[in-house]
Design a protein around this motif. Sequence first.
Motif, PDB file in Angstrom:
ATOM      1  N   ALA A 128     -81.374  -8.849 -52.195  1.00 26.59           N
ATOM      2  CA  ALA A 128     -81.768  -8.435 -53.546  1.00 26.59           C
ATOM      3  C   ALA A 128     -82.863  -9.357 -54.093  1.00 26.59           C
ATOM      4  O   ALA A 128     -83.539  -9.013 -55.065  1.00 26.59           O
ATOM      5  N   ASN A 129     -83.049 -10.524 -53.482  1.00 27.98           N
ATOM      6  CA  ASN A 129     -84.108 -11.441 -53.922  1.00 27.98           C
ATOM      7  C   ASN A 129     -85.452 -11.105 -53.281  1.00 27.98           C
ATOM      8  O   ASN A 129     -86.462 -11.706 -53.631  1.00 27.98           O
ATOM      9  N   LYS A 130     -85.454 -10.161 -52.318  1.00 29.68           N
ATOM     10  CA  LYS A 130     -86.672  -9.862 -51.552  1.00 29.68           C
ATOM     11  C   LYS A 130     -87.915  -9.616 -52.425  1.00 29.68           C
ATOM     12  O   LYS A 130     -88.942 -10.246 -52.194  1.00 29.68           O
ATOM     13  N   PRO A 131     -87.813  -8.689 -53.409  1.00 32.54           N
ATOM     14  CA  PRO A 131     -89.055  -8.373 -54.139  1.00 32.54           C
ATOM     15  C   PRO A 131     -89.663  -9.567 -54.872  1.00 32.54           C
ATOM     16  O   PRO A 131     -90.857  -9.552 -55.156  1.00 32.54           O
ATOM     17  N   ILE A 132     -88.867 -10.583 -55.184  1.00 24.09           N
ATOM     18  CA  ILE A 132     -89.393 -11.691 -55.974  1.00 24.09           C
ATOM     19  C   ILE A 132     -89.322 -13.002 -55.207  1.00 24.09           C
ATOM     20  O   ILE A 132     -89.461 -14.069 -55.784  1.00 24.09           O
ATOM     21  N   ILE A 133     -89.152 -12.903 -53.883  1.00 30.15           N
ATOM     22  CA  ILE A 133     -88.884 -14.123 -53.119  1.00 30.15           C
ATOM     23  C   ILE A 133     -90.049 -15.119 -53.206  1.00 30.15           C
ATOM     24  O   ILE A 133     -89.830 -16.338 -53.238  1.00 30.15           O
ATOM     25  N   HIS A 134     -91.302 -14.623 -53.302  1.00 26.67           N
ATOM     26  CA  HIS A 134     -92.439 -15.556 -53.371  1.00 26.67           C
ATOM     27  C   HIS A 134     -92.469 -16.281 -54.717  1.00 26.67           C
ATOM     28  O   HIS A 134     -93.216 -17.226 -54.892  1.00 26.67           O
ATOM     29  N   ARG A 135     -91.700 -15.804 -55.684  1.00 29.97           N
ATOM     30  CA  ARG A 135     -91.636 -16.468 -56.993  1.00 29.97           C
ATOM     31  C   ARG A 135     -90.304 -17.190 -57.189  1.00 29.97           C
ATOM     32  O   ARG A 135     -90.060 -17.754 -58.249  1.00 29.97           O
ATOM     33  N   TRP A 136     -89.427 -17.107 -56.201  1.00 32.42           N
ATOM     34  CA  TRP A 136     -88.058 -17.574 -56.413  1.00 32.42           C
ATOM     35  C   TRP A 136     -87.986 -19.085 -56.593  1.00 32.42           C
ATOM     36  O   TRP A 136     -87.094 -19.600 -57.273  1.00 32.42           O
ATOM     37  N   MET A 194     -84.279 -19.169 -47.605  1.00 29.02           N
ATOM     38  CA  MET A 194     -84.990 -17.890 -47.645  1.00 29.02           C
ATOM     39  C   MET A 194     -86.382 -18.036 -48.269  1.00 29.02           C
ATOM     40  O   MET A 194     -87.301 -17.303 -47.901  1.00 29.02           O
ATOM     41  N   THR A 195     -86.528 -18.981 -49.211  1.00 30.34           N
ATOM     42  CA  THR A 195     -87.845 -19.141 -49.848  1.00 30.34           C
ATOM     43  C   THR A 195     -88.874 -19.651 -48.855  1.00 30.34           C
ATOM     44  O   THR A 195     -90.069 -19.497 -49.071  1.00 30.34           O
ATOM     45  N   GLN A 196     -88.426 -20.287 -47.764  1.00 26.65           N
ATOM     46  CA  GLN A 196     -89.350 -20.830 -46.760  1.00 26.65           C
ATOM     47  C   GLN A 196     -89.440 -19.936 -45.532  1.00 26.65           C
ATOM     48  O   GLN A 196     -90.154 -20.246 -44.599  1.00 26.65           O
ATOM     49  N   ASP A 197     -88.658 -18.849 -45.545  1.00 22.50           N
ATOM     50  CA  ASP A 197     -88.550 -18.013 -44.355  1.00 22.50           C
ATOM     51  C   ASP A 197     -89.726 -17.056 -44.260  1.00 22.50           C
ATOM     52  O   ASP A 197     -89.988 -16.286 -45.179  1.00 22.50           O
ATOM     53  N   SER A 199     -90.075 -15.158 -41.316  1.00 24.14           N
ATOM     54  CA  SER A 199     -89.787 -14.199 -40.242  1.00 24.14           C
ATOM     55  C   SER A 199     -89.723 -12.785 -40.802  1.00 24.14           C
ATOM     56  O   SER A 199     -89.551 -12.574 -42.002  1.00 24.14           O
ATOM     57  N   LYS A 200     -89.836 -11.823 -39.891  1.00 22.19           N
ATOM     58  CA  LYS A 200     -89.869 -10.415 -40.316  1.00 22.19           C
ATOM     59  C   LYS A 200     -88.474  -9.981 -40.768  1.00 22.19           C
ATOM     60  O   LYS A 200     -87.497 -10.180 -40.036  1.00 22.19           O
ATOM     61  N   GLY A 201     -88.398  -9.409 -41.946  1.00 23.53           N
ATOM     62  CA  GLY A 201     -87.106  -8.924 -42.445  1.00 23.53           C
ATOM     63  C   GLY A 201     -86.093 -10.031 -42.677  1.00 23.53           C
ATOM     64  O   GLY A 201     -84.898  -9.781 -42.739  1.00 23.53           O
ATOM     65  N   PHE A 202     -86.567 -11.261 -42.804  1.00 22.44           N
ATOM     66  CA  PHE A 202     -85.714 -12.430 -43.075  1.00 22.44           C
ATOM     67  C   PHE A 202     -84.578 -12.570 -42.063  1.00 22.44           C
ATOM     68  O   PHE A 202     -83.442 -12.842 -42.416  1.00 22.44           O
TER      69      PHE A 202
END
Lengths: 248, 253
Positions: A128-136, A194-197, A199-202
């Motif tokens: 659920a954090n995917k869409p905002i992960i670059h801002r997390w 996850m913020t540093q991940d 890889s494809k599809g985490f």
Amino acid sequence: MLVTRPLHVFLRHPANLRSSLVWQCIRDYHSYEHEAPFPFAPTEDAILSAALSHVPTHGFSINALTQGARDAGYLDISTNLFPTGAFSIVRYHLVSQRLALAKHASSLQPQVDITANIATLALHRLHANKPIIHRWQEALALLSTARHLATSIRELALLSDELLFLAGSTTVTSSWYTNRAALAAVYASAELFMTQDTSKGFVETEEFLTRRLEEGEKVRGGLDMFGKWVGMQAGGLVDGLRSKGIWV
Amino acid sequence: MAARSFFSQALHRPTPILEFLFPIFAVHRSRVRYASITTSSASPNTEPSPSSLDRSFSAKRRKPLSEKQRDFLDCALRVNQAGELAATLIYTHQTPPITRAHPHLRPIMHHMYSQEASHFSTFNEMLAKHRIRPTAMYPVWSAAASILGWGTGLMGREAAMACTEAVETEIGRHYNGQVRVLLGWVKEMEERGEEVGEEVRELVSTLKRIRDEELEHLDEAVGEGAREAKPYELLNRVIRSGCKGAIWISERV
């Protein structure tokens, strides 16, 4: 987890009410006959959910909140509804995603494999954090400020409680506390990972989470075995003494 | 019947505390009595049993439990679980020394233990179902109850029975208080024309059943010579105040 209020609020209450203030934030008796109300008022809900959609571009900032208020058809000044500013978007995301887990949990088989259920639910929550992960990371920065620390820890505790409850855990011994603390630690570290991940599809986050949960399981199993061993030895000793006629 | 009359006697027995010498204790005692939510000296005989406890409605309106009511249930069920945990452990550790010295007590001890074990699992299920956290003092109560059970077991039959009597007196009082509060809610709901929810109805009947079983244990313990324990008054006082303290703490943490 305990004190979510500033000290002066706490001290302003009469002494005999203080203990109830301290525990107030902990979830109490859960009734099945009535749905718990959504914790945000409709106006707040409208503004904050609109603001959340601006986070990928504007980040967790006052700017996103203002844009959200405009989108929802309110004046810019209505951001004053949220005294904690950008943090209120973070909190909205955490609370709404935690409550959304219940819908996902209906597909699980409770009581079958609780660890597997926990892994599925925690992964669902992380996605659920995917869409905002670059801002997390901005959100994590806000969450760790002294002013908001109590709320963040409480939110983490509630998430951990929700995950365990939905996964079908029915433990009500002292491991109630250790299970929740351990899961909270695992989840928080996976979220940071996850913020540093990249890889494809985490996939790497998923592997990280599974490894941590397995480790936790091993530690718990080991402690259980050790406890059983100590109990057996003590019981054997007492029985041995009794067989010798010693009055114990 | 005998248990009940004894029960009310035990509650009204004058306490020869020298209040003029220790005014601090006197003030403290009275404060505790009014502050605690779970003490009551109501006799089970006078307990109302509203008809809505047995009937089921569907047309009437329903209101969710207030925050205060949920808080009460939260505290109450947590204390009940801790109490049953302690009771189970007390009987577990009393049984070996007692049954070795007095084999005829084996069925009684087994009967009391198995009832306590079933109460314990009832409350465990309730806690898990209603998402109530167990008391943080869980390991402390486990240790204390095991030592109490084992110690009184070693002291002999009378001491063990005096321990049962003291514990069950406090527990009976505690459950009685809860039943009274819940019946008060039922009465309020009826007056407002609301339906009494299934959860509350079930809880009242469970608590009543468990309380009656605890009072049976009290009766059995007195029948087995609890009153002949050597320092009876001391044992009774110490164990009962220990129970009260444990209840007070478990309500909070």
